[in-house]
Design an enzyme around this catalytic site. Structure first.
Site, PDB file in Angstrom:
ATOM      1  N   HIS A   1      -5.801  66.685 -10.735  1.00 57.81           N
ATOM      2  CA  HIS A   1      -4.709  66.209 -11.576  1.00 57.81           C
ATOM      3  C   HIS A   1      -3.527  65.703 -10.755  1.00 57.81           C
ATOM      4  O   HIS A   1      -2.773  64.845 -11.214  1.00 57.81           O
ATOM      5  CB  HIS A   1      -4.260  67.317 -12.524  1.00 57.81           C
ATOM      6  CG  HIS A   1      -5.263  67.618 -13.591  1.00 57.81           C
ATOM      7  ND1 HIS A   1      -5.285  68.804 -14.297  1.00 57.81           N
ATOM      8  CD2 HIS A   1      -6.296  66.878 -14.075  1.00 57.81           C
ATOM      9  CE1 HIS A   1      -6.278  68.778 -15.165  1.00 57.81           C
ATOM     10  NE2 HIS A   1      -6.909  67.618 -15.051  1.00 57.81           N
TER      11      HIS A   1
ATOM     12  N   HIS B   1     -14.221  58.360 -15.597  1.00 57.99           N
ATOM     13  CA  HIS B   1     -13.676  58.590 -14.258  1.00 57.99           C
ATOM     14  C   HIS B   1     -14.310  57.676 -13.216  1.00 57.99           C
ATOM     15  O   HIS B   1     -13.611  57.045 -12.402  1.00 57.99           O
ATOM     16  CB  HIS B   1     -13.901  60.048 -13.846  1.00 57.99           C
ATOM     17  CG  HIS B   1     -13.050  61.034 -14.563  1.00 57.99           C
ATOM     18  ND1 HIS B   1     -11.692  61.150 -14.355  1.00 57.99           N
ATOM     19  CD2 HIS B   1     -13.369  61.975 -15.493  1.00 57.99           C
ATOM     20  CE1 HIS B   1     -11.205  62.122 -15.111  1.00 57.99           C
ATOM     21  NE2 HIS B   1     -12.197  62.626 -15.818  1.00 57.99           N
TER      22      HIS B   1
END
Length: 416
Positions: free
Chosen positions: A259, A388
């Site tokens: 993150h 992703h």
């Protein structure tokens, strides 16, 4: 070990981002991903989750983030010129409106199973991906995008936005009564992502301003107080909750370095959209990204999934998505400032992904490897999504810090 075509020449003295052969390699992997995930289309409504070979899994549970990530990803493909990408976008937009949308209380339901509701919670995390999907679909020219943008923006504003804090709350019951007092970084990080995309799609300043407030909290306050690591979990008054430990995959204790890669890249996207004002935004972004690289990269390659608050490894498991997000983050650092140390990381990341995660035969990326570096399945069933890994290819190809979807229209190499 099978030898695959290298993503670029290791003896090249410059930057892979400048090489036509590296860009062609990125484009080829992205195309394989689209080909693989086209199989997600079910004969009935919605999408299937695919096993490693591309066959539909028996479980027909459809979660909101899966639907929206497919819409976003294939809308990027449509902009990019990928043949038939619009079929996935059309199916996903229709499924969002006819199935995920709650006709009784408004907003979007988290999970469906066939015609039945499997989980009726209303999560900020899922609604952020609705906003992202609607924004990218608008840039792609989908006729239903404006209505979806208006709807989900209203829901986020009315039910999740906390103006005093400048942040979004996390989860509600179906009828909008509080589900819990939990507050989280993850939903807000994806809120930045979605709001920046919505600003790029509409020019509405509110989206940019709210993204800026979220970024200020996490990168001007929280990260400097925690040695440039990002605690995941917070109390109702937005104090770090150091004792929280939820689902070990989706709400693990401590910090999640993947993150930090995402938020660092998003900070640079925001800074670029603001006209690159003077200040320390690039420095903050670099500190976030470099701290995560240094903390989490294992001696045998790949990133440990989570860290304790002081930076020691907590969950050592290696998943595909932190590598993809690190690629995107390091790529924007290179685009901003041609630094040879960043290039070393960029090559290291792609070389590891090429060897361990990319499915060169069928397309898509394997989501997990074991301690020996071999593909395994302990957490994820099949290949969870394209989101992703596709962006790991497309962000470097776009060659910009912001307006990625718009820039992809000019990338003719990927349509050749």
């Amino acid at each position: 070990m099978t030898v695959h075509q290298s993503p670029g020449p290791q003896d090249h003295s410059g930057f892979w981002l400048d090489l036509p052969e590296h860009r062609a390699w990125l484009a080829a992997d992205a195309k394989r991903q689209f080909t693989f995930f086209e199989k997600s289309l079910r004969h009935d409504a919605g999408f299937a989750t695919l096993d490693h070979r591309g066959a539909a899994l028996a479980d027909k549970t459809q979660e909101l983030h899966t639907t929206t990530r497919l819409v976003h990803s294939f809308a990027l493909g449509q902009i990019w010129g990928q043949p038939d990408a619009d079929k996935i976008v059309d199916r996903g937009m229709a499924y969002l409106n006819s199935c995920h949308r709650d006709p009784v209380h408004g907003g979007f339901l988290w999970a469906l199973q066939g015609d039945n509701i499997a989980d009726d919670r209303k999560q900020a995390y899922g609604h952020m991906f609705v906003l992202l999907a609607a924004s990218t679909a608008k840039i792609a020219g989908h006729p239903d995008a404006d209505a979806l943008l208006t709807d989900v923006t209203r829901v986020l504003d009315q039910h999740f936005w906390e103006d005093d804090a400048g942040l979004y709350s996390d989860e509600m019951n179906r009828d909008w009564t509080p589900f819990s007092s939990y507050r989280g970084m993850n939903a807000n990080m994806h809120g930045v992502e979605a709001h920046l995309s919505a600003f790029e799609a509409t020019g509405n300043q509110v989206y940019l301003d709210r993204a800026g407030r979220i970024l200020d909290f996490f990168t001007k306050k929280i990260a400097p107080q925690n040695d440039w690591r990002l605690p995941e979990h917070y109390t109702v008054t937005w104090k770090v909750d150091r004792n929280y430990a939820g689902n070990p995959m989706f709400r693990p204790a401590g910090t999640t370095p993947g993150h930090s890669f995402e938020l660092g890249r998003l900070l640079l996207q925001y800074w670029d959209l603001c006209g690159r004002p003077s200040g320390d935004a690039p420095t903050r972004a670099r500190q976030l990204i470099e701290r995560a690289l240094q903390d989490a990269w294992r001696p045998d390659g790949g990133f440990a999934y989570t860290l304790k608050f002081g930076g020691d490894i907590d969950i050592a498991s290696r998943y595909w998505w932190p590598v993809t997000e690190a690629i995107g983050a390091v790529a924007v650092l290179i685009q901003l400032d041609r630094n040879q140390a960043d290039e070393i990381w960029y090559r290291r990341l792609w070389s590891f992904a090429n060897t361990h995660f990319i499915d060169h035969e069928r397309g898509g990326w394997f989501p997990e490897i074991d301690e020996s570096g071999d593909v395994t399945s302990t957490i994820f069933a099949g290949k969870p999504d394209i989101y992703h890994s596709l962006q790991a290819c497309l962000f470097p190809l776009a060659g910009e810090l912001s307006r990625i979807a718009i820039k992809l229209k000019d990338q003719s190499i990927i349509r050749s």
